[in-house]
Design an enzyme around this catalytic site. Structure first.
Site, short mmCIF file in Angstrom:
data_model
loop_
_atom_site.label_atom_id
_atom_site.label_comp_id
_atom_site.label_asym_id
_atom_site.label_seq_id
_atom_site.Cartn_x
_atom_site.Cartn_y
_atom_site.Cartn_z
N ASP A 107 41.12 32.37 31.20
CA ASP A 107 41.41 32.13 29.79
C ASP A 107 40.55 31.00 29.23
O ASP A 107 40.22 30.05 29.94
CB ASP A 107 42.90 31.79 29.64
CG ASP A 107 43.41 31.99 28.22
OD1 ASP A 107 42.69 32.62 27.41
OD2 ASP A 107 44.52 31.52 27.93
N GLY A 108 40.21 31.13 27.95
CA GLY A 108 39.50 30.06 27.25
C GLY A 108 38.12 30.42 26.76
O GLY A 108 37.40 29.56 26.23
N HIS A 167 32.66 35.31 25.99
CA HIS A 167 32.99 36.28 27.04
C HIS A 167 31.81 36.46 28.00
O HIS A 167 31.97 36.61 29.19
CB HIS A 167 33.39 37.62 26.41
CG HIS A 167 34.69 37.53 25.63
ND1 HIS A 167 35.82 36.97 26.16
CD2 HIS A 167 35.02 37.95 24.38
CE1 HIS A 167 36.80 37.03 25.27
NE2 HIS A 167 36.34 37.62 24.18
N TRP A 219 44.22 44.64 22.88
CA TRP A 219 43.77 45.61 21.86
C TRP A 219 44.08 45.10 20.47
O TRP A 219 43.55 45.60 19.48
CB TRP A 219 44.45 46.96 22.06
CG TRP A 219 44.13 47.64 23.35
CD1 TRP A 219 44.96 47.77 24.43
CD2 TRP A 219 42.90 48.30 23.72
NE1 TRP A 219 44.33 48.46 25.44
CE2 TRP A 219 43.07 48.80 25.03
CE3 TRP A 219 41.68 48.51 23.06
CZ2 TRP A 219 42.07 49.50 25.71
CZ3 TRP A 219 40.69 49.20 23.74
CH2 TRP A 219 40.88 49.69 25.05
N LEU A 234 36.07 41.54 50.89
CA LEU A 234 36.97 41.09 49.82
C LEU A 234 37.54 42.26 49.02
O LEU A 234 36.80 43.14 48.59
CB LEU A 234 36.19 40.16 48.87
CG LEU A 234 36.91 39.70 47.61
CD1 LEU A 234 38.02 38.71 47.93
CD2 LEU A 234 35.92 39.07 46.62
N GLU A 278 52.27 30.22 44.11
CA GLU A 278 52.03 28.83 43.70
C GLU A 278 51.11 28.91 42.50
O GLU A 278 50.21 29.74 42.45
CB GLU A 278 51.34 28.06 44.83
CG GLU A 278 52.17 27.94 46.09
CD GLU A 278 53.45 27.14 45.89
OE1 GLU A 278 53.46 26.22 45.04
OE2 GLU A 278 54.44 27.42 46.58
#
Ligand code: IPE
Ligand code: IPE
Ligand code: MG
Length: 238
Positions: free
Chosen positions: A16-17, A33, A65, A127, A203
């Site tokens: 976020d941000g 972005h 959206w 991963l 956590e």
């Protein structure tokens, strides 16, 4: 260096941000972005290098959206660009890509690119990289309920026999361990409809840094903070 023995198995990140980063740099939100994707690259690489089992990233929520058409199309374009530019390196690193979310609700080119990436990397044993796109935890839970209700209706399962394991297996995250560490950047402290069921004992860390500025060092700080936590899962350590 982070103590490898105390690494979380499953890390989830709410990236976020980006919007605030763009604003602070007097740039268009799409540039925020784009910078966010750059930050992402390093975090994925590091996760793979240090042996994190699963990394789940919140890229686009079912609520996103609601943003302007220009921002939504910039994000969708970026998504396509991401898969075409990164897939070779990810595959080389043995990363298995999975998308969490309602794929049917995405435009066809994005859906196809995603499915191609999933197909190409499905046998990879490194991963487990999960990207939540058009994802909402409530939609996910509802879809699991529908799957199980349908099975009950067809006589495949008795309602009283449904276990937590059955429920987990009906979620998008079916074969992943529960989230151990949740990171949300930008200082916001909420889940915004992300992995509500899977975060039961996660956590959480909330670094103030905006996502495009999130570095590998910030990531290690979050991992270190996880390593120092005393997880009790409701029990008591004598
Ligand atoms: C997160 O950054 C990325 C997406 C939601 C796709 P934001 O775009 O939410 O950034 P802020 O919250 O406006 O700063
Ligand atoms: C959550 O962030 C979604 C993603 C990071 C993809 P938002 O920025 O959309 O969440 P709210 O609106 O601040 O809760
Ligand atoms: Mg935001």
């Amino acid at each position: 260096m982070t103590d490898v023995r105390k690494l979380p198995r499953h890390v989830a990140i709410i990236m976020d941000g980006n919007g605030r980063w763009a604003k602070a740099h007097a740039l268009k939100v799409a540039m925020g972005h784009r910078k966010g994707v750059e930050a992402l690259r390093g975090i994925i690489r590091e996760s793979s290098d240090i042996g994190i089992e699963a990394l789940t990233l919140y890229a686009f929520s079912t609520e996103n959206w609601r943003r302007s058409e220009a921002e939504v199309s910039a994000l969708m374009a970026l998504l396509l660009e991401y898969f075409s530019s990164e897939i070779d390196e990810l595959d080389e690193k043995n990363v298995r890509i999975r998308i969490l979310g309602d794929k049917q609700g995405l435009p066809a080119p994005q859906r196809e690119a995603i499915e191609k990436a999933e197909e190409r990397t499905k046998e990879n044993g490194g991963l487990k990289l999960n990207i939540a796109i058009n994802y909402g935890a409530r939609a996910e839970i509802l879809s699991a309920v529908r799957t199980l209700a349908q099975k009950a209706k067809e006589g495949e399962i008795l309602p009283e026999d449904i276990t937590e394991a059955d429920f987990s297996a009906a979620l998008y995250t079916r074969d992943l361990p529960d989230v151990d560490l949740l990171i949300r950047t930008s200082g916001e402290m909420r889940l915004s409809n992300f992995l509500l069921y899977q975060c039961a004992y996660a956590e959480m860390v909330f670094p103030k840094v905006l996502w495009p500025d999130f570095t590998v060092a910030d990531y290690h700080a979050a991992l270190d903070s996880f390593g120092a936590r005393d997880r009790r899962f409701g029990g008591r350590k004598e």
